[in-house]
Design an enzyme around this catalytic site. Structure first.
Site, PDB file in Angstrom:
ATOM      1  N   GLY A  96     -59.136 121.869   0.318  1.00  0.00           N
ATOM      2  CA  GLY A  96     -58.400 123.067   0.692  1.00  0.00           C
ATOM      3  C   GLY A  96     -58.771 124.244  -0.187  1.00  0.00           C
ATOM      4  O   GLY A  96     -59.935 124.440  -0.528  1.00  0.00           O
ATOM      5  N   SER A 138     -55.256 119.579  -2.386  1.00  0.00           N
ATOM      6  CA  SER A 138     -55.268 118.535  -3.390  1.00  0.00           C
ATOM      7  C   SER A 138     -56.637 118.274  -4.001  1.00  0.00           C
ATOM      8  O   SER A 138     -57.618 118.929  -3.699  1.00  0.00           O
ATOM      9  CB  SER A 138     -54.692 117.229  -2.839  1.00  0.00           C
ATOM     10  OG  SER A 138     -55.574 116.682  -1.875  1.00  0.00           O
ATOM     11  N   TYR A 150     -52.382 118.681  -6.788  1.00  0.00           N
ATOM     12  CA  TYR A 150     -51.868 117.326  -6.941  1.00  0.00           C
ATOM     13  C   TYR A 150     -52.953 116.309  -6.594  1.00  0.00           C
ATOM     14  O   TYR A 150     -53.911 116.594  -5.886  1.00  0.00           O
ATOM     15  CB  TYR A 150     -50.622 117.104  -6.075  1.00  0.00           C
ATOM     16  CG  TYR A 150     -50.863 117.319  -4.596  1.00  0.00           C
ATOM     17  CD1 TYR A 150     -51.181 116.253  -3.764  1.00  0.00           C
ATOM     18  CD2 TYR A 150     -50.788 118.594  -4.041  1.00  0.00           C
ATOM     19  CE1 TYR A 150     -51.417 116.443  -2.414  1.00  0.00           C
ATOM     20  CE2 TYR A 150     -51.022 118.795  -2.688  1.00  0.00           C
ATOM     21  CZ  TYR A 150     -51.338 117.723  -1.889  1.00  0.00           C
ATOM     22  OH  TYR A 150     -51.579 117.917  -0.551  1.00  0.00           O
TER      23      TYR A 150
END
Length: 150
Positions: free
Chosen positions: A72, A24, A57
């Site tokens: 990530g 995200s 997101y």
């Protein structure tokens, strides 16, 4: 249905790249609310420094922090200090296009908001569409493609 820009954080600076988080982009809720971005909403991210383009997101960080943290796999695409453009979108029928007024925020190097702009599409008199960028006072700004033309 057409995919149309709904809001944009233009030129916000990456404050952190966290490879060990599970995914995200973490954003300041103040910035998200002003641009009309929701938690868990998918956004496109375009890195102005490297040209990298990704989709992920939104998760909300600390209010008032002015954070922009890639997490990530997304952390591989950006470095702290990089300028990015973050854009959300909506699907609308063409008949609804002129009602949509996307909010665009621009930023300084400390992720303070410099400008609050609105994109506006109107029906042109002779058919087709016209496009305008408006500032907070509703003054029409020059569209870059028209700069330098007489």
């Amino acid at each position: 249905m057409r995919k149309i820009v709904a809001g944009k954080l233009h030129g916000i600076h990456v404050t952190e790249a966290n490879l060990d988080y599970h995914g995200s982009i973490t954003l300041d809720p103040d910035h998200c609310e002003e641009a009309g971005m929701l938690p868990m909403e998918f956004v496109e991210i375009w890195n102005k420094n490297s040209g990298a383009r990704i989709s992920t997101y939104v998760i909300l960080g600390e209010r008032g922090s002015r954070c922009c943290i890639l997490n990530g796999a997304a952390a591989r695409t950006c470095q702290p200090g990089d300028q990015v453009i973050i854009c959300n979108s909506v699907y609308v029928h063409e008949s609804e296009l002129t009602a949509l007024k996307p909010r665009v925020l621009t930023f300084d190097k400390d992720n303070r908001i410099v400008d609050r702009l609105t994109y506006s599409v109107e029906r042109a008199a002779g058919g087709g569409y016209s496009f305008s960028i408006l500032n907070e006072s509703n003054d029409v700004l020059r569209v870059p493609a028209l700069v330098g033309r007489s």
